[in-house]
Design a protein around this motif. Sequence first.
Motif, PDB file in Angstrom:
ATOM      1  N   ARG A 119       0.817  -1.221   0.000  1.00  0.00           N
ATOM      2  CA  ARG A 119       0.000   0.000   0.000  1.00  0.00           C
ATOM      3  C   ARG A 119       0.848   1.267   0.000  1.00  0.00           C
ATOM      4  NH1 ARG A 119      -4.784  -1.557   4.362  1.00  0.00           N
ATOM      5  NH2 ARG A 119      -5.692  -3.280   3.136  1.00  0.00           N
ATOM      6  N   ALA A 172       0.077   4.309  -2.452  1.00  0.00           N
ATOM      7  CA  ALA A 172      -0.166   5.675  -1.965  1.00  0.00           C
ATOM      8  C   ALA A 172       0.850   6.643  -2.559  1.00  0.00           C
ATOM      9  CB  ALA A 172      -0.104   5.701  -0.442  1.00  0.00           C
ATOM     10  N   ILE A 224      -0.051   7.409  -6.152  1.00  0.00           N
ATOM     11  CA  ILE A 224      -1.147   8.371  -6.308  1.00  0.00           C
ATOM     12  C   ILE A 224      -0.642   9.798  -6.111  1.00  0.00           C
ATOM     13  CG2 ILE A 224      -3.322   9.162  -5.300  1.00  0.00           C
ATOM     14  CD1 ILE A 224      -3.904   6.195  -4.652  1.00  0.00           C
ATOM     15  N   LEU A 255     -12.499   2.473  -5.918  1.00  0.00           N
ATOM     16  CA  LEU A 255     -11.798   3.443  -5.077  1.00  0.00           C
ATOM     17  C   LEU A 255     -10.506   3.901  -5.746  1.00  0.00           C
ATOM     18  CD1 LEU A 255     -11.411   4.981  -2.423  1.00  0.00           C
ATOM     19  CD2 LEU A 255     -10.345   2.905  -1.474  1.00  0.00           C
ATOM     20  N   MET A 256      -9.767   2.972  -6.355  1.00  0.00           N
ATOM     21  CA  MET A 256      -8.524   3.335  -7.030  1.00  0.00           C
ATOM     22  C   MET A 256      -8.790   4.267  -8.203  1.00  0.00           C
ATOM     23  SD  MET A 256      -5.930   2.224  -5.479  1.00  0.00           S
ATOM     24  CE  MET A 256      -4.864   2.748  -6.803  1.00  0.00           C
ATOM     25  N   VAL A 294     -11.269   6.378  -8.452  1.00  0.00           N
ATOM     26  CA  VAL A 294     -11.619   7.680  -7.876  1.00  0.00           C
ATOM     27  C   VAL A 294     -10.360   8.425  -7.422  1.00  0.00           C
ATOM     28  CG1 VAL A 294     -12.771   8.816  -5.939  1.00  0.00           C
ATOM     29  CG2 VAL A 294     -13.948   7.012  -7.211  1.00  0.00           C
ATOM     30  N   LEU A 295      -9.456   7.722  -6.733  1.00  0.00           N
ATOM     31  CA  LEU A 295      -8.234   8.357  -6.244  1.00  0.00           C
ATOM     32  C   LEU A 295      -7.342   8.805  -7.406  1.00  0.00           C
ATOM     33  CD1 LEU A 295      -7.358   5.997  -3.253  1.00  0.00           C
ATOM     34  CD2 LEU A 295      -8.301   8.310  -3.141  1.00  0.00           C
ATOM     35  N   ALA A 296      -7.212   7.965  -8.433  1.00  0.00           N
ATOM     36  CA  ALA A 296      -6.395   8.332  -9.586  1.00  0.00           C
ATOM     37  C   ALA A 296      -7.008   9.511 -10.323  1.00  0.00           C
ATOM     38  CB  ALA A 296      -6.244   7.140 -10.529  1.00  0.00           C
ATOM     39  N   THR A 297      -8.332   9.537 -10.419  1.00  0.00           N
ATOM     40  CA  THR A 297      -9.000  10.674 -11.069  1.00  0.00           C
ATOM     41  C   THR A 297      -8.778  11.946 -10.263  1.00  0.00           C
ATOM     42  OG1 THR A 297     -10.691   9.181 -11.965  1.00  0.00           O
ATOM     43  CG2 THR A 297     -11.202  11.538 -11.923  1.00  0.00           C
ATOM     44  N   GLY A 298      -8.833  11.832  -8.944  1.00  0.00           N
ATOM     45  CA  GLY A 298      -8.555  12.995  -8.103  1.00  0.00           C
ATOM     46  C   GLY A 298      -7.155  13.513  -8.309  1.00  0.00           C
ATOM     47  N   ALA A 299      -6.182  12.590  -8.446  1.00  0.00           N
ATOM     48  CA  ALA A 299      -4.807  13.008  -8.719  1.00  0.00           C
ATOM     49  C   ALA A 299      -4.704  13.699 -10.071  1.00  0.00           C
ATOM     50  CB  ALA A 299      -3.879  11.792  -8.676  1.00  0.00           C
TER      51      ALA A 299
END
Length: 435
Positions: free
Chosen positions: A176, A180, A183, A227-228, A230-235
């Motif tokens: 992880r 992290a 990301i 979730l991944m 969403v997090l990658a899109t946020g980045a």
Amino acid sequence: MGSALRWLAFAICVAGLVLGQFGRTFDDVRRYGHISDIMQSEWAATNIWLDSTECTVSRGVWLAVCEDGRLIPISERAIADDPGHALLLSAWAAMTGEPATLVDVARLNTLINTIGLVALAALLFSLRAWITSLVLLVRGPIEFLGWMGTSPHWAFIGTVSLAGILPLAIVTRSNRAWIAGGIAALAVVTLIRESIGLMGFALTLGALAATALQRPRPAHLLPRLALMVVLATGALLAPKWATMARDAAFPMAPAERLQTHGLSHTLYLGLGFVENKWGIRYHDEHGADLANRAGIIYCSPEYFRMMWKLYLARIVEDPVEVARIYWEKALQLLAVPTMQPGPPFGIVLAIGLVHLLAATWFGLWRRVGFPQGLPIEGVSLAFLGLFLAQAILALPSHLYAVPVNAFILVLFGAIVEFVARGLWTLAARHRRVTG
């Protein structure tokens, strides 16, 4: 060898192979200190970054310039520029209490390249691709740190390396901490260069798809995969978050231009890199002329929407002409080397594809004890393919192609390790038979 001893060995390799070149380059950039008082950078946006750091010191604001007591969004002066360098330089100015200089810009580029090199080599080392990691550390300092400058392009090879952390960590099922870190790295990459961030994002989606297909019951992974995504899109949206935070924190006139290069701008002008029937020219001034004729602000949201319409209209009007343009640009990259000395890019790509397909078809990865080599080579070749796509859609300039050398080195290292492990396996088998 224990884990602690292995990482100690890695740290010794970094110290011996990377830090020396880093120190020389970091020290050599002092040359820009001799000219900063008498001339500006040749890259216009760099000068706006430095002006913005003066505003940071005096008003505590980022991504803005101070003019006549007013705060002006930096996108109004550094037009069609990604915000990463300006934001990082403002952070440095805030910590030091002094405006940034050309020396700071060159050193920032050197730091980005060094961090990208060491991070990628460390990930490979954690995957037990030891020879691949060593090849990157041996050859990398020349490619990553043997050059410098004050435009953003000088940091792109380190940026590409950071963009590969997340997809490589996902497809190899790393821990992880690497996920992290990947990301966070993708967010920084997108701030520095939108197109490279898009490459990292696309490969991340591909890595997630590959992970799902490898599992017998992929439905159980859907929440984690979602979730991944969403997090990658946020980045990927980090530039927008940065400008939104600035607008919320400081009173300033609303920006009329977007803080981005703009994909549609690049795609349409990319048709003009070679001679074409429409008279399109690959030059920002051509886009500005189109905006003036349409009565809209250059690099505004309306401008980018117009460029999408023009680009799609050209494809519909004459797809054969578009295909010819793209073919000519593809040949321009495929026929020349990106590494000196080295074979043409097309030869490198062909060798990598043949090796990947042959080793996979005959099930050789596990037989030589190098199963992690498959995803490492796969991600490396995917980056080579994306840089070929960039050359086709945008421009095949050597300056924009050189960052792919990060993953050419990884590809070369993986092939060397595959051969070395194969020879070791054959030798061990021979000893068992004859012993």
